[in-house]
Scaffold this motif. Sequence first.
Motif, short mmCIF file in Angstrom:
data_model
loop_
_atom_site.label_atom_id
_atom_site.label_comp_id
_atom_site.label_asym_id
_atom_site.label_seq_id
_atom_site.Cartn_x
_atom_site.Cartn_y
_atom_site.Cartn_z
N ILE A 265 19.24 -24.06 37.16
CA ILE A 265 18.36 -24.02 38.39
C ILE A 265 19.25 -23.31 39.56
O ILE A 265 18.61 -22.91 40.55
CB ILE A 265 18.57 -25.45 38.52
N ASP A 266 20.49 -23.02 39.37
CA ASP A 266 21.02 -22.05 40.51
C ASP A 266 20.95 -20.75 40.37
O ASP A 266 21.60 -19.99 41.02
CB ASP A 266 22.63 -22.54 40.47
N ALA A 267 20.20 -20.16 39.17
CA ALA A 267 20.01 -18.92 38.91
C ALA A 267 19.46 -17.91 40.05
O ALA A 267 18.62 -18.55 40.51
CB ALA A 267 19.54 -18.78 37.31
N ASP A 268 19.72 -16.80 40.00
CA ASP A 268 19.33 -15.93 41.18
C ASP A 268 18.05 -15.35 40.74
O ASP A 268 17.12 -15.31 41.60
CB ASP A 268 20.16 -14.59 41.18
N GLY A 269 17.55 -15.28 39.41
CA GLY A 269 16.11 -15.05 39.10
C GLY A 269 15.16 -15.82 39.31
O GLY A 269 14.04 -15.72 40.01
N LEU A 270 15.72 -17.22 39.48
CA LEU A 270 14.57 -18.44 39.65
C LEU A 270 14.45 -18.65 40.96
O LEU A 270 13.31 -18.65 41.59
CB LEU A 270 15.29 -19.63 39.27
N ALA A 271 15.58 -18.18 42.00
CA ALA A 271 15.33 -18.24 43.36
C ALA A 271 14.44 -16.89 43.73
O ALA A 271 13.52 -17.43 44.77
CB ALA A 271 16.75 -17.95 43.91
N ALA A 272 14.44 -15.97 43.36
CA ALA A 272 13.45 -14.88 43.54
C ALA A 272 12.09 -15.23 43.34
O ALA A 272 11.22 -15.02 44.15
CB ALA A 272 13.96 -13.51 43.03
N LEU A 273 11.95 -15.77 42.30
CA LEU A 273 10.66 -16.10 41.64
C LEU A 273 10.25 -17.24 42.47
O LEU A 273 8.72 -17.51 42.86
CB LEU A 273 10.54 -16.55 40.41
N TYR A 274 10.88 -18.32 42.89
CA TYR A 274 10.50 -19.39 43.87
C TYR A 274 9.87 -19.02 45.10
O TYR A 274 8.79 -19.37 45.53
CB TYR A 274 11.65 -20.18 43.90
N GLU A 275 10.76 -18.10 45.93
CA GLU A 275 10.35 -17.23 46.82
C GLU A 275 8.82 -16.87 46.91
O GLU A 275 8.12 -16.76 47.83
CB GLU A 275 11.21 -16.51 47.64
N GLU A 276 8.59 -15.95 46.06
CA GLU A 276 7.55 -15.17 45.74
C GLU A 276 6.24 -16.09 45.69
O GLU A 276 5.09 -15.86 46.14
CB GLU A 276 7.74 -14.08 44.61
N LEU A 277 6.36 -17.00 44.61
CA LEU A 277 5.35 -17.83 44.22
C LEU A 277 4.85 -18.61 45.38
O LEU A 277 3.74 -19.25 45.28
CB LEU A 277 5.64 -18.84 43.21
#
Length: 288
Positions: free
Chosen positions: A12-24
């Motif tokens: 849940i702390d992964a960089d890829g997840l954070a980027a996708l969260y902001e875009e979606l």
Amino acid sequence: MTEVLLTNDDGIDADGLAALYEELRAIGDVTVVAPTENQSGVGRERSSYVTREDHPWGYAVDGTPADCVAYGLRGLDADFDLVVSGCNHGPNLGAYVLGRSGTVGAAMEAAFLGTPAVAVSAYHTREFFVRPPDAHDFDPPARVARDVVERALAEGVFDAVDVVNVNAPIEDADAKVRLTRPDVDFDLHVERHEDTADLPVDVEDDQDVIGLQDSLWPHVVGWENPMPGIDEHRERYDVGTERRAVIDGEVGVSGLTAPRNAVETDALGRVVDAVDGSRASVPDAGDE
């Protein structure tokens, strides 16, 4: 407003997840249910019991990516239109890899539960894996993932497709986007290791260490980066395959189905008839 359940396998702390969260968030309401720790390579493995804790974006689940999807779709009071899994810190391509990928496994769990999904993986065109992830910008693959999600929903893609698998270069925001299909070839190199000092395994005196390395892709020794001799392998893969797209630095988009479709052939039918006939001709033990 589109309701999106977002998960991953890098934690849940992964960089890829954070980027996708902001875009979606620009196209819908996003709820995150993701593993508390890295769960790469677990496929669609499920647990009988998990623990959860609150997170500002949703929940962290001490379980696998498939656990997260199962809980999100059946345990939350929400009606999700789509599950998105990623951005993975490395590519997920090739039919044999898709079965072991936690990123794709989460998407497949969603599909089996009746919700379409998009699996998103980022790769580096020279180094293949995105390591260390905090040294890279996941915005380019996250942006193309958002575009794919928007257009796939608008075009009715999920009327026939269960999962869309996306592999996108992390350093090229303008990469060509190509319709792809998973490569199906696979082989292994098996080796017994005499020197085990530097291997990541605990070895007892009466044990041997057997190495099992994929020998077809990604053409590396161990997990070295960058991939050596990749230009020599370009023509080996047809245009339109996932591996060729990665070699050419493109965004690969593959449509997948979740069901294990049955295959009936005349030869298999003859096997069933023969086995059934032979069993019928054997007297029951109680008849003797």
